[in-house]
Design an enzyme around this catalytic site. Structure first.
Site, mmCIF file in Angstrom:
data_model
loop_
_atom_site.group_PDB
_atom_site.id
_atom_site.type_symbol
_atom_site.label_atom_id
_atom_site.label_comp_id
_atom_site.label_asym_id
_atom_site.label_seq_id
_atom_site.Cartn_x
_atom_site.Cartn_y
_atom_site.Cartn_z
ATOM 1 N N LYS A 44 25.481 7.306 -1.477
ATOM 2 C CA LYS A 44 24.448 8.285 -1.847
ATOM 3 C C LYS A 44 23.169 8.033 -1.052
ATOM 4 O O LYS A 44 23.002 6.971 -0.446
ATOM 5 C CB LYS A 44 24.172 8.198 -3.355
ATOM 6 C CG LYS A 44 23.519 6.891 -3.791
ATOM 7 C CD LYS A 44 23.486 6.757 -5.306
ATOM 8 C CE LYS A 44 22.884 5.427 -5.704
ATOM 9 N NZ LYS A 44 23.160 5.093 -7.115
ATOM 10 N N ARG A 142 21.157 7.037 -19.744
ATOM 11 C CA ARG A 142 20.943 8.036 -18.697
ATOM 12 C C ARG A 142 22.094 9.031 -18.792
ATOM 13 O O ARG A 142 22.450 9.413 -19.894
ATOM 14 C CB ARG A 142 20.882 7.315 -17.342
ATOM 15 C CG ARG A 142 19.698 7.654 -16.491
ATOM 16 C CD ARG A 142 19.566 6.746 -15.279
ATOM 17 N NE ARG A 142 20.803 6.614 -14.502
ATOM 18 C CZ ARG A 142 20.922 5.927 -13.369
ATOM 19 N NH1 ARG A 142 19.872 5.296 -12.883
ATOM 20 N NH2 ARG A 142 22.064 5.854 -12.732
ATOM 21 N N TYR A 266 -8.451 -1.425 8.741
ATOM 22 C CA TYR A 266 -9.220 -0.650 7.755
ATOM 23 C C TYR A 266 -9.659 -1.511 6.574
ATOM 24 O O TYR A 266 -8.905 -2.360 6.100
ATOM 25 C CB TYR A 266 -8.351 0.476 7.192
ATOM 26 C CG TYR A 266 -8.120 1.628 8.143
ATOM 27 C CD1 TYR A 266 -9.171 2.372 8.658
ATOM 28 C CD2 TYR A 266 -6.818 1.970 8.497
ATOM 29 C CE1 TYR A 266 -8.932 3.444 9.508
ATOM 30 C CE2 TYR A 266 -6.579 3.048 9.350
ATOM 31 C CZ TYR A 266 -7.637 3.770 9.853
ATOM 32 O OH TYR A 266 -7.409 4.826 10.693
ATOM 33 N N MET A 314 -1.036 3.755 9.336
ATOM 34 C CA MET A 314 0.075 4.721 9.307
ATOM 35 C C MET A 314 1.138 4.386 10.347
ATOM 36 O O MET A 314 2.328 4.404 10.055
ATOM 37 C CB MET A 314 -0.454 6.145 9.519
ATOM 38 C CG MET A 314 0.589 7.206 9.229
ATOM 39 S SD MET A 314 -0.011 8.867 9.455
ATOM 40 C CE MET A 314 -1.157 9.035 8.091
HETATM 41 C C1 LIG Z 1 24.049 3.909 -7.245
HETATM 42 C C2 LIG Z 1 25.163 3.796 -8.177
HETATM 43 C C3 LIG Z 1 26.135 2.785 -8.033
HETATM 44 C C4 LIG Z 1 26.017 1.680 -7.004
HETATM 45 O O1 LIG Z 1 25.046 0.755 -7.426
HETATM 46 P P1 LIG Z 1 24.719 -0.580 -6.597
HETATM 47 O O2 LIG Z 1 23.822 -1.339 -7.475
HETATM 48 O O3 LIG Z 1 24.055 -0.132 -5.343
HETATM 49 O O4 LIG Z 1 26.019 -1.249 -6.320
HETATM 50 C C5 LIG Z 1 27.222 2.816 -8.892
HETATM 51 N N1 LIG Z 1 27.339 3.760 -9.840
HETATM 52 C C6 LIG Z 1 26.425 4.723 -10.029
HETATM 53 C C7 LIG Z 1 26.605 5.722 -11.111
HETATM 54 C C8 LIG Z 1 25.300 4.769 -9.202
HETATM 55 O O5 LIG Z 1 24.391 5.716 -9.395
#
Ligand SMILES: *Cc1c(COP(=O)(O)O)cnc(C)c1O
Length: 380
Positions: A44, A142, A266, A314
């Site tokens: 992701k 969640r 800065y 920046m």
């Molecule tokens: C991001 C995510 C993972 C992976 O988590 P890591 O800590 O990066 O291994 C697994 N399951 C779900 C639902 C996630 O959102």
């Protein structure tokens, strides 16, 4: 300018992606998973900033069967990048995404009865079963059904012949805490859910719960599939023998000697206590580096750690190179990664920045216009 001339520009900072490190990490995960446990790598957010099509392509070559993304647009990006595996969409689908998702072989995570009903309708229209992964909230608070809703879900699934339960899953809240008892409670709850589903004649398919931390610290959480993300990309306190995949590098623009009392950057947050040699580096918070690392972090130049002095701007930052001989403009600067015997890991930066390595990777990898990606470790 017609826009057709070839314009050459020097790249001032860039990330490097080491695919041999990815292969090493995947092999480590596979070895620990053992036979019969499927690895569903999480790619992701553009593979945590590493570049999802490239990372996914390598994982395909390593034999994975399914990859997980967060949203439908990421799944489409992978398809356009030539990745043809089934893709698990962790945040589920919305609106009119369902039809295209089924055509493209995307499997949504479902966490409401409506979603199951929509999948059933879309499947019926196309005379194809819609594979879904049913998510339970066993304590993360969640996404996911509560265990108290299980009778209702079973009823909805029974009325949805075009929905195929390809997987049942949950997610842990506290897996990187070795002494967590919360994860054990989540596991007990999840096991109960699986047992109820089976006893009601619902075959759960792939059963998965582990993120990276749970995978390494709680092997009893493996079931028949696991969802590692972070562990693919680099070492963490729970898995130190992994290798970092991403480096962030830049170059020196100017080396200068300043007298005692001269301020740097800065806000004049750094005043030279003595005569010093300062290197001005061509990277800053606009390139994904953290401004809160001003006067805190170090970089590596000529194999030597050098402290950042003054504020990170920046697109520039300043480091003390008084103790490093022969530093000249154009020298390579390693802000994340290794050079010689020194290594600056994402965990080190994260701790100093008051965040986690995930955010370091996501930010440094966020801006494709500001960097090039070099692939190392292709051979081997
Ligand atoms: C991001 C995510 C993972 C992976 O988590 P890591 O800590 O990066 O291994 C697994 N399951 C779900 C639902 C996630 O959102």
């Amino acid at each position: 300018m017609t826009g057709r001339e070839k314009v050459e520009a020097i790249v001032h900072n860039w990330i490097e992606i080491d695919l041999s490190a990815l292969r090493h990490n995947f092999a480590e995960i596979k070895r620990r998973a053992g036979a019969g446990v499927e690895i569903i790598p999480v790619v992701k957010n553009n593979a945590y900033g590493h570049g999802a099509p490239i990372i996914a392509g390598e994982l395909v070559r390593l034999g994975v069967r399914t990859l997980a993304v967060s949203k439908m647009d990421e799944a489409l990006t992978l398809r356009r990048g030539g990745i043809n595996l089934p893709l698990l969409v962790l945040s589920g689908l919305e609106g009119n995404e369902y039809g295209d998702a089924l055509e493209h072989n995307f499997m949504p995570v479902v966490f409401s009865p409506d979603q199951i009903e929509v999948c059933n309708m879309v499947g019926r229209d196309r005379d194809r079963r819609f594979p879904v992964h049913v998510k339970f909230d066993t304590g993360m608070g969640r996404l996911g059904f509560m265990i108290s809703e299980i009778d209702k879900i079973i009823e909805v699934l029974r009325k949805s012949p075009y929905v195929q339960v390809d997987g049942v899953m949950t997610h842990f809240a506290d897996a990187d805490n070795r002494s967590s008892t919360h994860i054990l409670e989540q596991l007990t709850c999840f096991e109960r859910i699986i047992k109820i589903l089976k006893s009601e004649g619902i075959f759960p398919g792939r059963i998965h719960a582990s993120n990276s931390a749970a995978f390494f610290l709680f092997p009893q959480s493996h079931f028949n599939a696991v969802r590692p993300g972070l562990a693919l990309y680099g070492p963490a306190h729970f898995a130190p023998d992994l290798k970092p995949v991403m480096s962030f590098k830049s170059r020196i623009l100017q080396v200068k000697d300043i007298p005692a009392g001269h301020s740097v950057g800065y806000g004049r947050t750094f005043i030279a206590p003595r005569a010093m040699r300062i290197a001005v580096v061509s990277a800053g918070y606009g390139d994904g580096y953290f401004r809160c690392l001003s006067n805190k972090a170090e970089v590596i130049i000529r194999g030597v750690r050098c402290p950042i002095v003054g504020r990170v701007s920046m697109n520039l930052l300043t480091v003390d190179v008084s103790h490093v001989p022969d530093v000249v403009p154009d020298d390579e600067v390693v802000l994340l990664g290794s050079q010689g015997h020194e290594c600056i890991g994402a965990d080190e930066l994260a701790e100093k920045a008051g965040t986690i390595s995930y955010e370091i990777y996501c930010r440094l990898g966020a801006n494709p216009l500001k960097r090039i990606v070099k692939f190392t470790g292709e051979e081997e």
